[in-house]
Design a protein around this motif. Structure first.
Motif, PDB file in Angstrom:
ATOM      1  N   UNK A   5       0.828  -1.198   0.000  1.00 13.65           N
ATOM      2  CA  UNK A   5       0.000   0.000   0.000  1.00 13.65           C
ATOM      3  C   UNK A   5       0.867   1.253   0.000  1.00 13.65           C
ATOM      4  N   UNK A   6       0.693   2.079  -1.025  1.00 13.81           N
ATOM      5  CA  UNK A   6       1.305   3.398  -1.065  1.00 13.81           C
ATOM      6  C   UNK A   6       0.198   4.411  -0.845  1.00 13.81           C
ATOM      7  N   UNK A   7       0.233   5.090   0.301  1.00 13.74           N
ATOM      8  CA  UNK A   7      -0.857   5.976   0.714  1.00 13.74           C
ATOM      9  C   UNK A   7      -0.537   7.418   0.359  1.00 13.74           C
ATOM     10  N   UNK A   8      -1.504   8.106  -0.223  1.00  9.17           N
ATOM     11  CA  UNK A   8      -1.314   9.467  -0.718  1.00  9.17           C
ATOM     12  C   UNK A   8      -2.128  10.461   0.116  1.00  9.17           C
ATOM     13  N   UNK A   9      -1.470  11.202   1.008  1.00  8.07           N
ATOM     14  CA  UNK A   9      -2.202  12.162   1.835  1.00  8.07           C
ATOM     15  C   UNK A   9      -2.469  13.473   1.117  1.00  8.07           C
ATOM     16  N   UNK A  10      -3.452  14.187   1.622  1.00  6.19           N
ATOM     17  CA  UNK A  10      -3.679  15.564   1.219  1.00  6.19           C
ATOM     18  C   UNK A  10      -2.494  16.438   1.607  1.00  6.19           C
ATOM     19  N   UNK A  11      -2.398  17.589   0.964  1.00 10.56           N
ATOM     20  CA  UNK A  11      -1.545  18.665   1.448  1.00 10.56           C
ATOM     21  C   UNK A  11      -2.486  19.789   1.874  1.00 10.56           C
ATOM     22  N   UNK A  12      -2.908  19.822   3.128  1.00 10.24           N
ATOM     23  CA  UNK A  12      -3.883  20.845   3.554  1.00 10.24           C
ATOM     24  C   UNK A  12      -3.309  22.250   3.380  1.00 10.24           C
ATOM     25  N   UNK A  13      -4.126  23.144   2.835  1.00 10.29           N
ATOM     26  CA  UNK A  13      -3.646  24.506   2.572  1.00 10.29           C
ATOM     27  C   UNK A  13      -4.822  25.455   2.441  1.00 10.29           C
ATOM     28  N   UNK A  33       0.036   3.498  11.126  1.00 10.19           N
ATOM     29  CA  UNK A  33      -0.780   2.407  10.579  1.00 10.19           C
ATOM     30  C   UNK A  33       0.070   1.320   9.939  1.00 10.19           C
ATOM     31  N   UNK A  34       1.290   1.662   9.519  1.00 13.92           N
ATOM     32  CA  UNK A  34       2.164   0.667   8.904  1.00 13.92           C
ATOM     33  C   UNK A  34       2.073   0.571   7.407  1.00 13.92           C
ATOM     34  N   UNK A  35       1.787   1.693   6.722  1.00 11.69           N
ATOM     35  CA  UNK A  35       1.737   1.658   5.254  1.00 11.69           C
ATOM     36  C   UNK A  35       3.123   1.330   4.705  1.00 11.69           C
ATOM     37  N   UNK A  36       3.155   0.842   3.489  1.00 11.21           N
ATOM     38  CA  UNK A  36       4.422   0.426   2.885  1.00 11.21           C
ATOM     39  C   UNK A  36       5.205   1.589   2.292  1.00 11.21           C
ATOM     40  N   UNK A  37       4.510   2.607   1.833  1.00 14.12           N
ATOM     41  CA  UNK A  37       5.159   3.833   1.356  1.00 14.12           C
ATOM     42  C   UNK A  37       4.149   4.957   1.401  1.00 14.12           C
ATOM     43  N   UNK A  38       4.669   6.177   1.279  1.00 11.18           N
ATOM     44  CA  UNK A  38       3.843   7.376   1.347  1.00 11.18           C
ATOM     45  C   UNK A  38       4.061   8.184   0.080  1.00 11.18           C
ATOM     46  N   UNK A  39       2.978   8.572  -0.560  1.00 12.48           N
ATOM     47  CA  UNK A  39       3.053   9.361  -1.783  1.00 12.48           C
ATOM     48  C   UNK A  39       2.766  10.824  -1.496  1.00 12.48           C
ATOM     49  N   UNK A  40       3.808  11.618  -1.332  1.00 10.47           N
ATOM     50  CA  UNK A  40       3.637  13.044  -1.087  1.00 10.47           C
ATOM     51  C   UNK A  40       3.542  13.798  -2.405  1.00 10.47           C
ATOM     52  N   UNK A 202      -3.151  -9.061 -10.197  1.00  9.80           N
ATOM     53  CA  UNK A 202      -1.709  -9.214 -10.360  1.00  9.80           C
ATOM     54  C   UNK A 202      -0.882  -7.963 -10.178  1.00  9.80           C
ATOM     55  N   UNK A 203      -1.507  -6.839  -9.858  1.00 12.66           N
ATOM     56  CA  UNK A 203      -0.733  -5.634  -9.566  1.00 12.66           C
ATOM     57  C   UNK A 203       0.035  -5.831  -8.261  1.00 12.66           C
ATOM     58  N   UNK A 204       1.160  -5.155  -8.161  1.00 16.71           N
ATOM     59  CA  UNK A 204       2.030  -5.319  -6.993  1.00 16.71           C
ATOM     60  C   UNK A 204       1.746  -4.318  -5.888  1.00 16.71           C
ATOM     61  N   UNK A 205       1.193  -3.179  -6.258  1.00 16.54           N
ATOM     62  CA  UNK A 205       1.031  -2.092  -5.298  1.00 16.54           C
ATOM     63  C   UNK A 205      -0.253  -1.341  -5.586  1.00 16.54           C
ATOM     64  N   UNK A 206      -0.868  -0.851  -4.524  1.00 18.04           N
ATOM     65  CA  UNK A 206      -2.064  -0.012  -4.642  1.00 18.04           C
ATOM     66  C   UNK A 206      -1.664   1.409  -4.278  1.00 18.04           C
ATOM     67  N   UNK A 207      -1.692   2.308  -5.259  1.00 17.79           N
ATOM     68  CA  UNK A 207      -1.434   3.729  -5.037  1.00 17.79           C
ATOM     69  C   UNK A 207      -2.779   4.372  -4.691  1.00 17.79           C
ATOM     70  N   UNK A 208      -3.011   4.612  -3.410  1.00 17.82           N
ATOM     71  CA  UNK A 208      -4.366   4.865  -2.932  1.00 17.82           C
ATOM     72  C   UNK A 208      -4.585   6.265  -2.387  1.00 17.82           C
ATOM     73  N   UNK A 209      -5.652   6.897  -2.852  1.00 17.06           N
ATOM     74  CA  UNK A 209      -6.095   8.175  -2.318  1.00 17.06           C
ATOM     75  C   UNK A 209      -6.671   7.998  -0.917  1.00 17.06           C
ATOM     76  N   UNK A 214      -7.583   6.894   5.382  1.00 12.51           N
ATOM     77  CA  UNK A 214      -8.037   5.699   6.112  1.00 12.51           C
ATOM     78  C   UNK A 214      -7.073   4.541   5.847  1.00 12.51           C
ATOM     79  N   UNK A 215      -5.866   4.625   6.368  1.00  6.55           N
ATOM     80  CA  UNK A 215      -4.855   3.609   6.040  1.00  6.55           C
ATOM     81  C   UNK A 215      -5.191   2.211   6.547  1.00  6.55           C
ATOM     82  N   UNK A 216      -5.819   2.111   7.719  1.00  4.70           N
ATOM     83  CA  UNK A 216      -6.127   0.774   8.229  1.00  4.70           C
ATOM     84  C   UNK A 216      -7.105   0.047   7.308  1.00  4.70           C
ATOM     85  N   UNK A 217      -8.080   0.783   6.803  1.00  5.76           N
ATOM     86  CA  UNK A 217      -9.084   0.191   5.912  1.00  5.76           C
ATOM     87  C   UNK A 217      -8.440  -0.321   4.630  1.00  5.76           C
ATOM     88  N   UNK A 218      -7.580   0.489   4.047  1.00  9.39           N
ATOM     89  CA  UNK A 218      -6.956   0.085   2.792  1.00  9.39           C
ATOM     90  C   UNK A 218      -5.867  -0.963   3.011  1.00  9.39           C
TER      91      UNK A 218
END
Length: 297
Positions: A5-13, A33-40, A202-209, A214-218
Motif C-alpha cells: 500500500x502506497x498511501x497518498x495524503x492531502x496537502x492541507x492549505x 498504521x504501517x503503510x508500505x510507502x507514502x506518496x507526497x 496481479x498488480x504489486x502495489x495499490x497507489x491509494x487516495x 483511512x490507512x487501516x481500511x486500505x
C-alpha cells in the motif's frame, strides 16, 4: 519499496499557505498504521497548485515525519526544466522515489513523453514511478510506450489508472502490460474503487487516495489481496461500494477526501487551493452521514 500500500495524503492549505502541522499529522497517521510507502505531492496532494519552494518544504517535511517509511514525491510540471529542478529538490529532501506524470497544457506526443522520462532518468539517482493519469493529463499511454519507458534507468514502477471491472479482463490487462516491461518494474493500480481488483489481478502495489486518510481500511484490503485471499479483499472493498459510488457521482475523490479530512478534524476548512473547494451544504451533510454509516467518520 513498490509493493503493498502506497498511501497518498492531502496537502492541507489555504490561500495563506500550507498547514504544515496538519500535513505532519496526516503523515504520522500513515506511519503509525504501517503503510508500505507514502506518496507526497500526488494529485491528492495538489502538487500542481504549489510553488517550487512550497513543494520542497512539503517533501522535506514528509521525509522527516515518515520515520524511515519510503516517501515517493511528485515532481510533475509543465516544463522538463522545472521537472528536473523539482527532482533535485526531492532528492535533497531524502525522497526514496519520484512520481512523474506527463503534465502539459499542449497535448503531448509519444516521443515527447518518452523524452521527458529519458531526461529525468538520466538526471536522478532514485527510482521513478511512471504516473499514467489520463483523467488529469489527457495523455494516454500505450503499452508499447510503457515498454519503452520501462527500459530507462531508474524506472521502477508504473501507476496505471485502474483495471477493467471484470476479473478476467483485469487479469488480461495486467498480463499485457507485464509482458512488455522488465520483471523489476512493478505495476501499481490507482482508482480506489478498483484497487482490490487490481491487486487480485496481479498488480504489486495499490497507489491509494483513501489510503492517505483511512490507512487501516486500505491496508486490510491490500494485505488480504497480496496474501492470496481474493474473496476477502474483494468483500472488504465491496463494503465501501457506497463510497465508490459517491466519488463517481461527485466527479472524483479529491473534494470528498478533503471534506472528510475537515469533518474528521484532520484539516482546517478550507484545506484546498482556490478555486478548488471542499463540499458544502447538503453534500457535506450527506458525506458526513455516509462516512458514519461506513464507520469511517
Amino acid at each position: 519499496m513498490f509493493k503493498g500500500l502506497s498511501a497518498f495524503p492531502l496537502t492541507p492549505m489555504d490561500e495563506h499557505g500550507i498547514d504544515m502541522p496538519a500535513f505532519a499529522q496526516l503523515v504520522q497517521r500513515l506511519v503509525a498504521a504501517g503503510v508500505d510507502s507514502i506518496g507526497a505531492l500526488g494529485s491528492t496532494g495538489s502538487y500542481a497548485y504549489l510553488s517550487r519552494a512550497e513543494r520542497a518544504q512539503v517533501a522535506a517535511l514528509a521525509v522527516e515525519q515518515a520515520q524511515g517509511v519510503p516517501v515517493v514525491v511528485g515532481i510533475g510540471s509543465l516544463r522538463t526544466r522545472d521537472v528536473l529542478a523539482l527532482a533535485e529538490d526531492a532528492q535533497k529532501a531524502g525522497a526514496s522515489g519520484l512520481l512523474l506524470a506527463p503534465v502539459s497544457y499542449q497535448k503531448l506526443s509519444d516521443d515527447e513523453v518518452y523524452g521527458l522520462y529519458q531526461a529525468v532518468s538520466r538526471a536522478v539517482s532514485v527510482p521513478i514511478v511512471v504516473y499514467d493519469n489520463p483523467g488529469t493529463t489527457r495523455f494516454e499511454f500505450s503499452d508499447a510506450l510503457h515498454g519503452r519507458i520501462a527500459q530507462l534507468p531508474h524506472v521502477a514502477s508504473i501507476k496505471i489508472p485502474g483495471v477493467p471491472a471484470d476479473a478476467a479482463e483485469a487479469q488480461a490487462r495486467v498480463r499485457r502490460l507485464r509482458a512488455v516491461v522488465p520483471a523489476h518494474v512493478s505495476i501499481g493500480v490507482s482508482g480506489d474503487a478498483l484497487g482490490a481488483k487490481g491487486l487480485v489481478a496481479g498488480c504489486n502495489v495499490w497507489y491509494s487516495v483513501i489510503g492517505g486518510l483511512w490507512p487501516q481500511t486500505t491496508l486490510a484490503i491490500t494485505r488480504a489481496a497480496l496474501a492470496g485471499h481474493a474473496e476477502q479483499a474483494l468483500e472488504l472493498s465491496e463494503r465501501l461500494a457506497p463510497l465508490w459510488s459517491w466519488f463517481q457521482q461527485k466527479g472524483g475523490s479529491l473534494r470528498s477526501v478533503a471534506t472528510a479530512a475537515e469533518l474528521m478534524s484532520l484539516a482546517r476548512s478550507p484545506c484546498l487551493p482556490l478555486p478548488l473547494q471542499s463540499l458544502q451544504g447538503a453534500d457535506r451533510e450527506a458525506l458526513a452521514a455516509l462516512l458514519k454509516t461506513l464507520d469511517l467518520a
